[in-house]
Design a protein around this motif. Structure first.
Motif, PDB file in Angstrom:
ATOM      1  N   GLY A 158       0.796  -1.593  -0.085  1.00 20.24           N
ATOM      2  CA  GLY A 158      -0.219   0.425   0.222  1.00 20.24           C
ATOM      3  C   GLY A 158       0.783   1.059   0.285  1.00 20.24           C
ATOM      4  N   THR A 159       0.330   2.361  -0.160  1.00 18.13           N
ATOM      5  CA  THR A 159       1.127   3.497  -0.883  1.00 18.13           C
ATOM      6  C   THR A 159       0.985   4.556   0.921  1.00 18.13           C
ATOM      7  OG1 THR A 159      -1.003   4.685  -0.665  1.00 18.13           O
ATOM      8  CG2 THR A 159      -0.170   3.974  -2.342  1.00 18.13           C
ATOM      9  N   ILE A 191       3.262   3.228   3.140  1.00 13.54           N
ATOM     10  CA  ILE A 191       4.339   2.944   3.376  1.00 13.54           C
ATOM     11  C   ILE A 191       5.640   3.836   3.093  1.00 13.54           C
ATOM     12  CG2 ILE A 191       6.114   1.400   3.830  1.00 13.54           C
ATOM     13  CD1 ILE A 191       3.980  -0.200   5.146  1.00 13.54           C
ATOM     14  N   VAL A 192       5.111   3.369   1.719  1.00 21.85           N
ATOM     15  CA  VAL A 192       5.823   4.519   0.474  1.00 21.85           C
ATOM     16  C   VAL A 192       5.634   6.005   0.763  1.00 21.85           C
ATOM     17  CG1 VAL A 192       6.716   4.425  -1.832  1.00 21.85           C
ATOM     18  CG2 VAL A 192       5.115   2.718  -1.517  1.00 21.85           C
ATOM     19  N   GLY A 193       4.528   6.001   1.254  1.00 22.41           N
ATOM     20  CA  GLY A 193       4.504   7.541   1.713  1.00 22.41           C
ATOM     21  C   GLY A 193       5.579   8.415   2.460  1.00 22.41           C
ATOM     22  N   LEU A 194       5.161   7.271   3.636  1.00 19.40           N
ATOM     23  CA  LEU A 194       5.818   7.338   5.269  1.00 19.40           C
ATOM     24  C   LEU A 194       7.724   8.011   4.348  1.00 19.40           C
ATOM     25  CD1 LEU A 194       6.234   8.145   8.505  1.00 19.40           C
ATOM     26  CD2 LEU A 194       5.775   5.265   8.298  1.00 19.40           C
ATOM     27  N   ALA A 195       7.642   7.182   3.680  1.00 20.77           N
ATOM     28  CA  ALA A 195       9.356   6.433   3.480  1.00 20.77           C
ATOM     29  C   ALA A 195       9.656   8.403   2.234  1.00 20.77           C
ATOM     30  CB  ALA A 195       9.499   5.244   2.320  1.00 20.77           C
ATOM     31  N   GLU A 196       9.003   9.011   2.068  1.00 16.84           N
ATOM     32  CA  GLU A 196       9.199   9.608   1.385  1.00 16.84           C
ATOM     33  C   GLU A 196       8.804  11.056   2.050  1.00 16.84           C
ATOM     34  OE1 GLU A 196       6.216   9.618  -1.581  1.00 16.84           O
ATOM     35  OE2 GLU A 196       7.051   8.752  -3.162  1.00 16.84           O
ATOM     36  N   GLN A 197       8.275  11.589   2.432  1.00 17.24           N
ATOM     37  CA  GLN A 197       7.915  12.194   4.245  1.00 17.24           C
ATOM     38  C   GLN A 197       9.530  12.277   4.970  1.00 17.24           C
ATOM     39  OE1 GLN A 197       5.657  14.237   4.548  1.00 17.24           O
ATOM     40  NE2 GLN A 197       4.977  14.072   2.044  1.00 17.24           N
ATOM     41  N   ASP A 221       1.441   9.310  -6.868  1.00 19.63           N
ATOM     42  CA  ASP A 221       1.702   7.686  -6.864  1.00 19.63           C
ATOM     43  C   ASP A 221       1.187   6.655  -8.269  1.00 19.63           C
ATOM     44  OD1 ASP A 221       3.232   6.923  -4.898  1.00 19.63           O
ATOM     45  OD2 ASP A 221       1.573   7.744  -4.000  1.00 19.63           O
ATOM     46  N   GLU A 222       0.518   7.492  -8.312  1.00 15.57           N
ATOM     47  CA  GLU A 222      -1.060   7.122  -9.770  1.00 15.57           C
ATOM     48  C   GLU A 222      -1.128   5.612  -9.968  1.00 15.57           C
ATOM     49  OE1 GLU A 222       1.693   7.193 -13.637  1.00 15.57           O
ATOM     50  OE2 GLU A 222       1.596   9.272 -14.096  1.00 15.57           O
TER      51      GLU A 222
END
Length: 396
Positions: A125-126, A128-134, A228-229
């Motif tokens: 899911g996004t 976790i990806v978003g958290l890594a980016e933040q 994230d498209e």
């Protein structure tokens, strides 16, 4: 432990006088207290230390491997619970869910079943990806939340900069927390939803459902993340949980070779349309939608790009160029005027609004506000506040 006193109690009442029976009941109670306190002296500890007791028995559970089932002749029972999502530490809601599963697992063991209770961690899911980016960007609010609320030291937090590292960190934390609580889980079978063997299981499951026509390909509206498209649901969203899908109906008003679509939640009110509202300060765009030419706000064009329509940007159209023109109502065939309205938001619907003043108070007040206004710069000479209202229903 309590069977002996209980059976003795029945025995005394049957064969001894009341005084002797009472004496022996007291004696049996003292024996029971001795057994509970762990000594013959009858003295119990002044303070109950839950950590000491829990650690003792959890250690014995681990040493005896009582939650690590192996194949045998008993009837099997398999149970899982909703896997926790690994974008933060566990909370009270997780504990409630896990406790329900643990109670069922323990109950089935007591009934003689060979119980398998593994634990998985949701890692796709996004969020976790978003958290890594933040964290990579050192977003102040994200750093504050995970340092102060999740109690991750800063020197550790700044090293968690990929989705894989986030999954690894929080899975270790979650497992430690669940072990302290004492859930009867077989930790040999710990997994995440990104493990290769689990992915194979999901593939097998999907193909099986597809072969039984339980899964079919189709189209339906979804919330979409343009960054994230990919489509997202509540548990996939890092921010913006209040975003909802609104099912509008588009009414296509015609202006020469163009279509001015109006998004509405009340399509039946098209019979009462007296005019359209356009914000003169907004730059609109002419776009080719499939085989039609539409004029909409630029924001509406961006949204159309994420639909199942083929959309192509042609050119910009100034809002004030549209005002004063007349469009054709596609249902009634009547000609209605386009009027200026600063309250029209380009982010709402198509950026063009149909006006039904007989049934929409804001439309009526907007018409009243135009009373006596000089609209000659738009090519409008008449007093538009006198436009007759068109009621949809008749009342006595």
């Amino acid at each position: 432990m309590f069977r002996k006193p209980y059976h003795s109690l029945i025995h005394y009442w049957r064969h001894y006088p009341v005084e002797v029976a009472i004496f022996n009941i007291e004696h049996q109670i003292k024996q029971s207290v001795n057994m509970l306190s762990g000594g013959a002296s009858g003295r119990m500890k002044e303070r109950y230390n839950p950590h000491e007791i829990e650690e003792k028995w959890q250690r014995k559970w681990t040493e005896s491997k009582i939650f690590q089932p192996e194949p045998d002749g008993r009837e099997k029972f398999f149970i899982t619970i909703p896997y926790p999502y690994l974008n933060g530490n566990l909370h009270a809601g997780h504990t409630r869910t896990f406790t329900i599963g643990d109670v069922v697992a323990r109950y089935k063991r007591m009934l003689g079943y060979n119980v398998l209770f593994p634990m998985g961690f949701h890692a796709t899911g996004t969020p976790i990806v978003g958290l890594a980016e933040q964290i990579q960007k050192k977003d102040p609010e994200t750093i504050r939340v995970y340092n102060q609320l999740h109690e991750i030291p800063l020197d550790v937090l700044y090293t968690i900069q990929t989705p894989e590292q986030i999954v690894e960190y929080f899975s270790i934390q979650a497992e430690a927390a669940m072990k302290i609580i004492g859930f009867s889980i077989d930790w040999r079978r710990r997994f995440t939803t990104t493990d290769p063997h689990y992915k194979k299981f999901i593939t097998w499951q999907f193909n099986l459902l597809h072969s039984k026509n339980k899964v079919v390909r189709g189209a339906h509206p979804v919330r979409w993340c343009p960054n994230d498209e990919n489509p997202v649901e509540d548990h996939d969203i890092l921010r913006g949980e209040d975003a909802t899908i609104i099912d509008y109906t588009l009414i296509k008003f015609k202006l020469d070779g163009d279509i001015l679509p109006c998004a509405t939640l009340r399509p039946e009110t098209v019979f009462g349309v007296t005019n359209l509202w356009v914000n003169p300060k907004i730059v609109h765009v002419r776009v080719k939608v499939n085989s039609e030419s539409w004029i909409v706000s630029r924001e509406a064009y961006e949204k159309l790009r994420f639909t199942d329509k083929k959309v192509e940007l042609i050119e910009e159209v100034a809002g004030d160029e549209l005002i004063g023109k007349k469009v054709t109502n596609p249902v009634t065939g009547s000609s209605v005027l386009i009027l200026p309205a600063s309250f029209v938001s380009p982010e709402n619907g198509s950026g063009i609004v149909m006006s039904v003043p007989a049934h929409a108070p804001y439309d009526y007040l907007a018409l009243c506000d135009l009373k006596g206004k000089d609209l000659t710069k738009y090519g409008i000479s008449e007093d538009v506040s006198s436009i007759p209202l068109i009621p949809l229903i008749k009342v006595p």
